[in-house]
Write an enzyme that holds these catalytic residues in place. Structure first.
Site, mmCIF file in Angstrom:
data_model
loop_
_atom_site.group_PDB
_atom_site.id
_atom_site.type_symbol
_atom_site.label_atom_id
_atom_site.label_comp_id
_atom_site.label_asym_id
_atom_site.label_seq_id
_atom_site.Cartn_x
_atom_site.Cartn_y
_atom_site.Cartn_z
ATOM 1 N N ASP A 157 0.826 -1.204 0.000
ATOM 2 C CA ASP A 157 0.000 0.000 0.000
ATOM 3 C C ASP A 157 0.861 1.256 0.000
ATOM 4 O OD1 ASP A 157 -2.912 -0.864 0.304
ATOM 5 O OD2 ASP A 157 -1.971 -2.006 1.891
ATOM 6 N N THR A 158 1.901 1.244 0.811
ATOM 7 C CA THR A 158 2.740 2.436 0.913
ATOM 8 C C THR A 158 3.503 2.693 -0.376
ATOM 9 O OG1 THR A 158 2.970 2.025 3.283
ATOM 10 C CG2 THR A 158 4.510 3.571 2.280
#
Length: 408
Positions: free
Chosen positions: A179-180
């Protein structure tokens, strides 16, 4: 044209002061984009469901009924609690986005189109709109409609196959790195699109970020090695296959990481551990030779570290100018003077009055550094101000609240 929804929240010294962002994402990837833009001065209005808001509010450790993770992910934002499933909520969103520079969303493809919030509709009112769309598989392709989370993107992107020990079930790195990575690619895309709009006079555009593609983009030589030689890279545990020496080594009281893979660094490392014979061996002068004898080299380093405590190893190798480090825990980070010296441990007061240490702002801009300007909002805290800025009367706002379309 409607009135300015909110006054500028950032002083002119911040690089993104005056940039207006509407965030429709939830959980991790989309909101991490909003956090990053907000840290550098963007005015970020987060749209949340009136029914509980972003699920991240309830994830992991909570204080006063709110996740401490939320305090990091939603700092420098304002909260508009708005039901996007209602026609009135969709109309309010269109009016708000009409005045925005950037829209961030990370719903499954097709969700915004179902709400009448497609880019085609929104760009008719706002041709300069930059719309960032983060999803599991992207807005096109045969998998576009599948639900996708960060861990699935990590697997499809090739990362999960390499994590862990050979022959064992792959492990995750401990945080939602997929996600990051997608969020950071999204931030880059937003800034590129804004540059194109401002400097080249171009229109707005859509940025399509797929979780697995963001991970895959960081996989170094994984695909070229397969293309060139049919080589399928396998997990290497704590080592970095093909690069030597670079590994984790046990000490009496813990573990150290040593990166001695530079040619001159290797010689200094061997001298520091009393193995000048290996440092002087012409067959080990370059990486290829060291890779061929990596087990011998690792054994020599490990024999030396196992006789010493972590601090002694760190001191000796640092003095020898060899890259070395210990495995940090949260407690180590909180006590480390280097973190403190670089303003990476910020003190924040939550809306409930609690003091909380949170990560600092990255990257470090020396001329116009980002900053923590306001704590994470309560659900719907700014609903009235945003709606009033759009020209709604107090009576209209009260009616919307009565019918559950907005909340505060």
């Amino acid at each position: 044209m409607p009135a300015d929804p909110l006054p500028a929240q950032a002083p002119a010294g911040l690089p993104l002061a005056g940039l207006r962002v509407v965030e429709m994402g939830q959980l991790i990837a989309g909101p991490f984009v909003g956090k990053t833009l907000g840290d550098f001065g963007a005015e970020v209005i987060k749209i949340e469901s009136p029914e509980g808001g972003d699920p991240l509010r309830a994830w992991r450790l909570q204080q006063d009924g709110t996740s401490v993770w939320w305090q990091v992910q939603s700092r420098n934002k304002r909260s508009l609690a708005l039901d996007l499933r209602s026609s009135e909520g969709q109309d309010i969103a269109r009016r708000l986005i009409q005045e925005a520079d950037v829209l961030v969303e990370n719903f499954r493809p097709g969700t915004l189109e179902g709400w009448g919030l497609s880019y085609e509709v929104l760009s008719q009112r706002n041709p300069g709109l930059v719309m960032l769309r983060i999803s599991g598989y992207g807005q096109s392709g045969p998998y576009r409609d599948r639900p996708g989370f960060g861990m699935i993107g990590e697997a499809m992107g090739g990362l999960r196959h390499l994590t862990g020990e050979p022959g064992r079930v792959p492990v995750r790195c401990g945080v939602s790195i997929g996600d990051t990575l997608a969020a950071l690619h999204g931030v880059i895309g937003v800034l590129l699109a804004l540059y194109h709009r401002k400097v080249q006079g171009g229109p707005g555009q859509v940025i399509d970020v797929a979780l697995h593609e963001a991970v895959f983009n960081c996989m170094e030589s994984l695909l070229p090695e397969y293309s060139a030689a049919g080589l399928v890279r396998e997990p290497g545990g704590s080592a970095l296959p093909g690069i030597a020496p670079s590994n984790a080594y046990r000490c009496r009281d813990g573990v150290v990481l040593v990166a001695g893979n530079g040619d001159s660094i290797f010689k200094r490392l061997m001298k520091a551990i009393g193995r000048e014979d290996l440092g002087a061996d012409p067959l080990l002068a370059h990486n290829a030779g060291r890779v061929a004898r990596v087990e011998e080299i690792d054994a020599a380093i490990g024999a030396w570290t196992q006789q010493r405590e972590v601090d002694a190893v760190l001191a000796a190798l640092t003095a020898a100018e060899v890259p070395v480090g210990k495995v940090y825990t949260a407690a180590d980070i909180a006590a480390d003077p280097h973190y403190q010296a670089r303003d990476m441990l910020l003190e924040q007061t939550t809306r409930e009055g609690r003091r909380l240490t949170v990560p600092g702002v990255v990257p470090k801009l020396l001329g116009t550094p980002g900053r923590l300007r306001r704590p994470a909002p309560r659900l719907g805290e700014d609903s009235d101000a945003v709606l009033a800025g759009l020209g709604l009367s107090a009576e209209q706002i009260a009616d919307l609240r009565e019918r559950g379309i907005v909340a505060r």
